[in-house]
Design an enzyme around this catalytic site. Sequence first.
Site, PDB file in Angstrom:
ATOM      1  N   MET A  30      60.496  -1.516 -46.673  1.00 55.53           N
ATOM      2  CA  MET A  30      61.277  -1.562 -45.371  1.00 55.53           C
ATOM      3  C   MET A  30      60.287  -1.035 -44.129  1.00 55.53           C
ATOM      4  O   MET A  30      60.899  -0.803 -43.188  1.00 55.53           O
ATOM      5  CB  MET A  30      62.862  -1.161 -45.530  1.00 55.53           C
ATOM      6  N   GLY A  31      59.129  -0.869 -44.491  1.00 52.28           N
ATOM      7  CA  GLY A  31      58.306  -0.206 -43.402  1.00 52.28           C
ATOM      8  C   GLY A  31      58.305   1.181 -43.277  1.00 52.28           C
ATOM      9  O   GLY A  31      58.813   1.721 -44.150  1.00 52.28           O
ATOM     10  N   LEU A  33      55.877   3.274 -43.399  1.00 52.27           N
ATOM     11  CA  LEU A  33      55.282   3.127 -44.466  1.00 52.27           C
ATOM     12  C   LEU A  33      54.850   4.959 -44.779  1.00 52.27           C
ATOM     13  O   LEU A  33      54.384   5.473 -43.857  1.00 52.27           O
ATOM     14  CB  LEU A  33      53.923   2.528 -44.752  1.00 52.27           C
ATOM     15  N   GLU A  35      53.183   7.859 -47.951  1.00 54.57           N
ATOM     16  CA  GLU A  35      52.162   8.131 -48.918  1.00 54.57           C
ATOM     17  C   GLU A  35      52.777   7.660 -50.289  1.00 54.57           C
ATOM     18  O   GLU A  35      51.979   7.290 -51.329  1.00 54.57           O
ATOM     19  CB  GLU A  35      51.677   9.658 -49.226  1.00 54.57           C
ATOM     20  N   GLY A  36      53.982   7.388 -50.300  1.00 60.06           N
ATOM     21  CA  GLY A  36      54.683   6.993 -51.656  1.00 60.06           C
ATOM     22  C   GLY A  36      54.311   5.434 -51.626  1.00 60.06           C
ATOM     23  O   GLY A  36      53.777   4.634 -52.579  1.00 60.06           O
ATOM     24  N   HIS A  37      54.280   4.734 -50.344  1.00 64.30           N
ATOM     25  CA  HIS A  37      54.107   3.337 -50.338  1.00 64.30           C
ATOM     26  C   HIS A  37      52.545   2.993 -50.477  1.00 64.30           C
ATOM     27  O   HIS A  37      52.244   2.224 -51.215  1.00 64.30           O
ATOM     28  CB  HIS A  37      54.552   2.895 -48.764  1.00 64.30           C
ATOM     29  N   SER A 186      61.223   7.436 -46.213  1.00 67.39           N
ATOM     30  CA  SER A 186      61.227   7.172 -44.726  1.00 67.39           C
ATOM     31  C   SER A 186      62.352   7.766 -44.089  1.00 67.39           C
ATOM     32  O   SER A 186      62.395   8.004 -42.968  1.00 67.39           O
ATOM     33  CB  SER A 186      61.529   5.441 -44.772  1.00 67.39           C
TER      34      SER A 186
HETATM   35  O1  PAF Z   1      63.126   0.117 -51.413  1.00 65.10           O
HETATM   36  C1  PAF Z   1      63.204  -0.377 -50.552  1.00 65.10           C
HETATM   37  O2  PAF Z   1      62.227  -0.241 -49.815  1.00 65.10           O
HETATM   38  C2  PAF Z   1      64.169  -1.784 -50.217  1.00 65.10           C
HETATM   39  O3  PAF Z   1      65.301  -1.454 -50.958  1.00 65.10           O
HETATM   40  C3  PAF Z   1      63.559  -3.024 -50.639  1.00 65.10           C
HETATM   41  C4  PAF Z   1      63.142  -3.299 -52.237  1.00 65.10           C
HETATM   42  C5  PAF Z   1      62.169  -3.331 -50.116  1.00 65.10           C
HETATM   43  C6  PAF Z   1      64.401  -4.247 -50.327  1.00 65.10           C
HETATM   44  O4  PAF Z   1      64.862  -4.268 -48.976  1.00 65.10           O
END
Ligand code: PAF
Length: 279
Positions: A30-31, A33, A35-37, A186
Amino acid sequence: MEKKATIRSTREWLASKSRADRRVGLVPTMGALHEGHRALIRACRQKSDVAVVSIFVNPAQFGPSEDYARYPSTLEKDLELCRAEGVDLVFAPEAQEMYPKGFTTKVRVEGLSEKLCGAFRPGHFDGVATVVLKLFEIVSPDLALFGEKDFQQFVILQRMVKDLNLQVALEAIETVREKDGLALSSRNAYLIPRERQLAAGIFLGLQAGRVCFERGTKDPDVLVAIVRKALLESGIETLDYVTLIEPETLETPNQAYPGCRMMVAARVGRARLIDNVRL
Ligand code: PAF
């Protein structure tokens, strides 16, 4: 790196890139972002030939009184991070593209979606399952990666993939933490400095439960009581739940065993934070 906002252009681009011998990996986000992402994206990059990241704040997974309108948005920074990590394609649609006028379908993974966070956020996991199924249909990934912090979400999505015979492998990546143990999220952006300090208590509470388990305590009620006490002592007063679960059913086992999980959802200031550890 390509950035696409429409389903059609995303499918066209992927059709031109993906062949039978090329593995497509997807990191749904969901943006905002962090360090986990980045860890998810790196794992995706390593395990696939075409790395795709979706950035979409999904309105369907927020309740009417939740934080959809103020959910952090840092698109330019997110794109920079994706570029630096060698992402091939970012899919960043508007809400209208994903949910055009007349959209009514919902995916519900019954039984698992009403427990834990689902009891406090009715409909949340229907929104998650629906958007993730749509993303799978749009990107057709061979592999999709999610964070272990959202453990219930991962269990629900695994069930969905199994039940609907979807041809995608799901992988959970270990939670990335700040130095003091706070799980990256986030929503940590909502914390003011005093709350940020308090929030580290969540991991300390979970650790207290894990230490007791390792020293021989197996009774779920005793372990939960230990975690609750540690959380309260560290100043975390508003708890949605503290529960020990077995990973497939999300039910409390009769006895704790290696592999079951201690789960916490707590409110700190304006933020609702979740975390879990494997015992
Ligand atoms: O974990 C998330 O960021 C959200 O729940 C996901 C998996 C992107 C779905 O919108």
